[in-house]
Design a protein around this motif. Structure first.
Motif, mmCIF file in Angstrom:
data_model
loop_
_atom_site.group_PDB
_atom_site.id
_atom_site.type_symbol
_atom_site.label_atom_id
_atom_site.label_comp_id
_atom_site.label_asym_id
_atom_site.label_seq_id
_atom_site.Cartn_x
_atom_site.Cartn_y
_atom_site.Cartn_z
ATOM 1 N N VAL A 131 -7.848 10.312 -11.166
ATOM 2 C CA VAL A 131 -6.442 10.408 -10.780
ATOM 3 C C VAL A 131 -5.709 9.175 -11.296
ATOM 4 C CG1 VAL A 131 -6.944 11.811 -8.737
ATOM 5 C CG2 VAL A 131 -6.892 9.315 -8.544
ATOM 6 N N ASP A 132 -4.436 9.336 -11.497
ATOM 7 C CA ASP A 132 -3.567 8.239 -11.944
ATOM 8 C C ASP A 132 -2.838 7.670 -10.735
ATOM 9 O OD1 ASP A 132 -4.345 8.778 -14.521
ATOM 10 O OD2 ASP A 132 -2.627 10.097 -14.939
ATOM 11 N N CYS A 133 -2.898 6.331 -10.615
ATOM 12 C CA CYS A 133 -2.227 5.647 -9.512
ATOM 13 C C CYS A 133 -1.261 4.630 -10.097
ATOM 14 C CB CYS A 133 -3.235 4.960 -8.595
ATOM 15 S SG CYS A 133 -4.369 6.107 -7.757
ATOM 16 N N TYR A 134 -0.087 4.526 -9.487
ATOM 17 C CA TYR A 134 0.986 3.674 -9.985
ATOM 18 C C TYR A 134 1.237 2.540 -8.990
ATOM 19 C CZ TYR A 134 1.738 7.729 -12.965
ATOM 20 O OH TYR A 134 1.556 8.784 -13.851
ATOM 21 N N GLN B 31 0.824 -1.208 0.000
ATOM 22 C CA GLN B 31 0.000 0.000 0.000
ATOM 23 C C GLN B 31 0.861 1.263 0.000
ATOM 24 O OE1 GLN B 31 -3.015 -0.059 2.977
ATOM 25 N NE2 GLN B 31 -3.971 1.856 2.309
ATOM 26 N N LYS B 32 2.068 1.195 0.585
ATOM 27 C CA LYS B 32 2.957 2.352 0.547
ATOM 28 C C LYS B 32 3.521 2.575 -0.844
ATOM 29 C CE LYS B 32 4.453 2.255 5.374
ATOM 30 N NZ LYS B 32 5.621 2.144 6.298
ATOM 31 N N ASP B 33 3.673 1.480 -1.625
ATOM 32 C CA ASP B 33 4.176 1.613 -2.990
ATOM 33 C C ASP B 33 3.094 2.000 -3.991
ATOM 34 O OD1 ASP B 33 6.652 0.844 -2.061
ATOM 35 O OD2 ASP B 33 6.257 -1.293 -2.420
ATOM 36 N N PHE B 34 1.857 2.061 -3.538
ATOM 37 C CA PHE B 34 0.748 2.471 -4.400
ATOM 38 C C PHE B 34 0.642 3.999 -4.347
ATOM 39 C CE2 PHE B 34 -3.772 3.061 -5.440
ATOM 40 C CZ PHE B 34 -3.882 2.275 -6.576
ATOM 41 N N ASP B 35 1.131 4.641 -5.382
ATOM 42 C CA ASP B 35 1.276 6.106 -5.383
ATOM 43 C C ASP B 35 0.277 6.725 -6.355
ATOM 44 O OD1 ASP B 35 2.233 8.609 -4.833
ATOM 45 O OD2 ASP B 35 3.934 8.457 -6.212
ATOM 46 N N CYS B 36 -0.448 7.729 -5.895
ATOM 47 C CA CYS B 36 -1.423 8.444 -6.731
ATOM 48 C C CYS B 36 -1.008 9.910 -6.834
ATOM 49 C CB CYS B 36 -2.830 8.361 -6.131
ATOM 50 S SG CYS B 36 -3.485 6.687 -6.023
ATOM 51 N N ASN B 37 -1.333 10.532 -7.991
ATOM 52 C CA ASN B 37 -0.923 11.921 -8.231
ATOM 53 C C ASN B 37 -1.935 12.904 -7.659
ATOM 54 O OD1 ASN B 37 -2.974 11.412 -9.978
ATOM 55 N ND2 ASN B 37 -1.940 12.187 -11.819
ATOM 56 N N THR C 19 -8.611 4.625 -0.767
ATOM 57 C CA THR C 19 -9.850 4.156 -1.398
ATOM 58 C C THR C 19 -9.561 3.513 -2.751
ATOM 59 O OG1 THR C 19 -11.021 5.988 -0.310
ATOM 60 C CG2 THR C 19 -12.157 4.846 -2.104
ATOM 61 N N CYS C 20 -8.670 4.114 -3.525
ATOM 62 C CA CYS C 20 -8.329 3.533 -4.831
ATOM 63 C C CYS C 20 -7.628 2.192 -4.671
ATOM 64 C CB CYS C 20 -7.441 4.499 -5.613
ATOM 65 S SG CYS C 20 -8.312 5.993 -6.169
#
Length: 287
Positions: free
Chosen positions: A172-175, A48-54, A63-64
């Motif tokens: 939003v874009d999430c990586y 979850q920490k590596d899931f990055d959203c702009n 939530t994403c």
């Protein structure tokens, strides 16, 4: 549970398994449990920490992440390994139940008495328990593969996902962190699970075919014993039933004109008729 207890359980499962079962246990332990413990947990880690959203909107990233990853791969595989290995212990518990019955029977009837020839041999109820465990393991594997396929869209992990879930203000874009590495491990675990399904199906076919062959051989052996016993009974000199029946058959058999006796009787009858005609007066000359 410590490693010694787990090793004892696995050795018990390996002891009462067929060749396909031993291969299945090796695949599960080496290619799934070891890969899960050594590599997969480190690759996923705190994903979850590596899931990055702009966006910096509070709660948007959480939530994403929950929307795209309702259950983590690593936790789903942990549940799968637990549920898959549990049916194998049914066989071990059944053998332990047989051993306990054997012990009580010997205490009651003496040490030389035996209730089972071999408590670990797959006959009777143990055969059905082993077969049921294979069906349960196969069903669990298929169910978890379907869940993984349904949640993650054909086991595919994209690098970028677009999220429009509230409370995000807009799209939003999430990586995703380490997408390629996670994809490789996902395909590897899916392939190992598919291989276990194939081994389970092969073992089911092997057990059923072996049981059918044993039943067919037993029926042939029984039929052969019945035939030999019947032949010995017919050849027994003390048995006079066949002689009496043969005499009765001769007496009750209808006369046949092909026998020499009947043919001689027919010739004598014809000669008698000719003599009677010769001795009879000629009525035409009298008239």
């Amino acid at each position: 549970m410590d490693w010694k207890t787990f090793q004892a359980l696995l050795s018990g499962v390996n002891k009462y398994s067929t060749a396909f079962g031993r291969i299945w246990l090796s695949v599960v332990f080496v290619f799934r449990v070891m890969v899960y413990v050594v590599a997969a947990e480190r690759v996923w880690g705190d994903e979850q920490k590596d899931f990055d959203c702009n966006t910096k909107q509070p709660g948007c990233a959480n939530t994403c992440y929950d929307f795209f990853f309702p259950i983590s791969h690593i936790r789903l595989w942990a549940l799968q390994l637990i549920f898959v290995t549990c049916p194998s212990f049914m066989v071990v518990m059944h053998v332990a139940y047989r051993d306990e019955r054997e012990r009580k029977y010997r205490v009651k009837h003496g040490d030389s008495a035996k209730l089972y020839n071999n408590t670990g041999k797959k006959h009777g109820g143990l055969w059905w328990t082993y077969l049921l465990s294979l069906f349960v393991k196969t069903g669990i594997e298929v169910a978890f593969l379907y869940i993984l396929h349904h949640i993650y869209d054909s086991f595919y992990l994209p690098r970028l996902v677009k999220c429009e879930v509230w409370p995000c203000p807009n799209q939003v874009d999430c990586y995703i962190g380490h997408p390629t590495e996670k994809k490789v491990f996902t395909y590897f675990m899916v392939g190992a699970s598919a291989l276990c399904i194939v081994l389970n199906v092969c073992e089911i076919i092997y057990l059923i075919s072996k049981r059918l062959v044993r039943i067919a051989n037993k029926m042939k052996r029984r039929h052969r014993n019945i035939t030999v016993h019947h032949d010995d009974y017919k050849d027994d000199p003390s048995n006079k039933c066949n002689l009496q029946m043969s005499r009765l058959d001769v007496k009750e058999r209808p006369p046949s004109f092909k026998t020499p006796y009947k043919s001689g009787y027919r010739l004598s009858t014809l000669k008698l008729k000719e003599e009677m005609r010769a001795s009879a007066p000629n009525l035409s000359s009298v008239l």
